[in-house]
Every structure is written in C-alpha cells, then in structure tokens.
Design a protein around this motif. Structure first.
Motif: not given
Length: 139
Positions: A16-22, A28-43, A46-51
């Motif tokens: 949540l800490a990293f995802g909310l910052q992302a 963006g979208d998968f064809s033109r990813a923005g700087p927040g896409l990768f951290p949001a996906m990883v977060s 990680l949220l699913v694994i934590g849950g």
C-alpha cells in the motif's frame, strides 16, 4: 504474536505504501507505459500475496514471532557497508562485502555459496550497467 499474521500485515503495508505513491504518477497503458505502471503492478502483486498470507495465517498452525536484534543489526550493517564501500571503493567490493557479512545472520555459513551468490549479483549488476546503461560504479 503470530509470525504468519505479522508477515501478511507487513506485506500489505509495504504494498500500500508503494502502490499509493505509484498512483501519483501517470499509469498510461500497456502499449505506452507511464512511470507509475510498473510500481503499481508490483505493488498489486505484493498486495495479493500479502492478502493470501493474511488469510492463510488463520488456517495454519500459529508460529511464534521472535525478534533477533543481532540479525537485524547484521543485515543493516551489511546494507550500510554496501553503500559505504560502493561509494569509496567500488560496487563489486560492496556487493561481495554485503553477501559475506549478511550471511552471518543465517543458521549456516558456506563460503562456496557466498561466492556463487556474489558472482550472480555482480553479473546482474554488470548486465544492468552494460545492457541498460545504468550508471553503476562497479569498478
């Protein structure tokens, strides 16, 4: 305290800490990813694994949480040593120090395993430097 429950809570909190910052950055979208896409996906992953870890903690046997301050100090010392040695010597020496020093916190010590891990991390750092052009002070 239940170690599995604390582990799940910690993973959820970190995600949540990293995802909310992302979310502050354009996704963006998968064809033109923005700087927040990768951290949001990883977060999100990680949220699913934590849950899942949280839910699992209610169905498995409780494991007592013990805090070993010596091991925490060793890991923090190895990270500080990596930063200092990378700054004043080079990053390869810092990586080797970090691997050999941090394994003192484990239950078994193998210098052969440490050499293999060090070689793997140095190879990854070289790949990041040469292939992606990252400015790493390796040598």
């Amino acid at each position: 305290m239940n170690r599995n429950l604390v582990r799940g809570l910690f993973l959820v909190a970190i995600s949540l800490a990293f995802g909310l910052q992302a979310l502050r950055y354009p996704i963006g979208d998968f064809s033109r990813a923005g700087p927040g896409l990768f951290p949001a996906m990883v977060s999100g992953i990680l949220l699913v694994i934590g849950g899942a870890t949280l839910v699992r903690s209610f169905f498995v046997e409780r494991v007592r949480l013990s805090i070993n301050f010596r091991n925490i100090a060793i890991i923090l010392g190895s990270l500080c040593g990596l930063a200092l040695i990378s700054t004043y010597v080079n990053m390869i020496a810092g990586i080797v120090f970090m691997v050999f020093f941090s394994t003192l916190a484990g239950s078994s010590y193998s210098w052969v395993r440490n050499v293999k891990i060090s070689l793997g991390l140095v190879a990854m750092a070289l790949a990041l430097q040469k292939l992606l052009g990252l400015n790493l002070p390796l040598y």
